[in-house]
Write a protein that holds these residues in place. Sequence first.
Motif, short mmCIF file in Angstrom:
data_model
loop_
_atom_site.label_atom_id
_atom_site.label_comp_id
_atom_site.label_asym_id
_atom_site.label_seq_id
_atom_site.Cartn_x
_atom_site.Cartn_y
_atom_site.Cartn_z
N ASP A 11 29.64 37.62 13.67
CA ASP A 11 29.54 37.21 15.06
C ASP A 11 29.13 38.39 15.95
OD1 ASP A 11 30.46 34.98 17.13
OD2 ASP A 11 31.15 36.94 17.85
N GLY A 12 28.17 38.18 16.80
CA GLY A 12 27.66 39.23 17.67
C GLY A 12 28.70 39.78 18.64
N THR A 13 29.55 38.91 19.16
CA THR A 13 30.60 39.37 20.08
C THR A 13 31.56 40.31 19.36
OG1 THR A 13 30.44 37.37 21.42
CG2 THR A 13 32.49 38.64 21.58
N ARG A 14 31.92 39.95 18.14
CA ARG A 14 32.84 40.80 17.39
C ARG A 14 32.19 42.13 17.01
NH1 ARG A 14 34.67 35.50 15.69
NH2 ARG A 14 33.34 35.48 13.84
N HIS A 34 33.68 43.85 29.30
CA HIS A 34 32.31 44.01 28.83
C HIS A 34 31.65 42.67 28.49
CE1 HIS A 34 32.38 48.43 28.48
NE2 HIS A 34 33.68 48.25 28.27
N PHE A 35 32.37 41.57 28.70
CA PHE A 35 31.87 40.26 28.30
C PHE A 35 32.02 39.25 29.44
CE2 PHE A 35 33.29 42.42 24.48
CZ PHE A 35 32.20 42.25 23.64
N PRO A 36 31.18 38.21 29.43
CA PRO A 36 31.30 37.17 30.45
C PRO A 36 32.30 36.07 30.07
CG PRO A 36 29.36 36.76 29.12
CD PRO A 36 29.97 38.06 28.62
N ILE A 42 38.22 36.36 24.17
CA ILE A 42 38.24 37.71 23.61
C ILE A 42 39.44 37.88 22.69
CG2 ILE A 42 38.43 40.18 24.18
CD1 ILE A 42 35.66 38.84 24.76
N SER A 43 40.57 37.32 23.07
CA SER A 43 41.77 37.39 22.22
C SER A 43 41.53 36.73 20.87
CB SER A 43 42.96 36.74 22.92
OG SER A 43 43.34 37.51 24.04
#
Length: 91
Positions: A11-14, A34-36, A42-43
């Motif tokens: 996953d790109g977010t991870r 750092h994220f929308p 995020i958790s």
Amino acid sequence: MNERVFKAMSDGTRRKIIELLKEGPKTAGEIANHFPYAQPTISRHLNVLKNANLVVDQREGTYIIYRLNTTILQEWLAWLLEHFGSGGSDE
């Protein structure tokens, strides 16, 4: 190799969280900035990373600090290089 590591890194977010933690330990709030996405999203990503042992957390006062577990990351990278690294082209 632990399948949870592959799931976590897919996953790109991870992967971006891993990059952020490479700079040093951070709280969930610092990571979320750092994220929308909302904090619960995020958790969930942090939990996937923790389940893969890529990230460790430690309570410090009222905060939970997240750190990169470089040992697991190095093992994963070594595995990738061993199996898919530069050994010449098969073409």
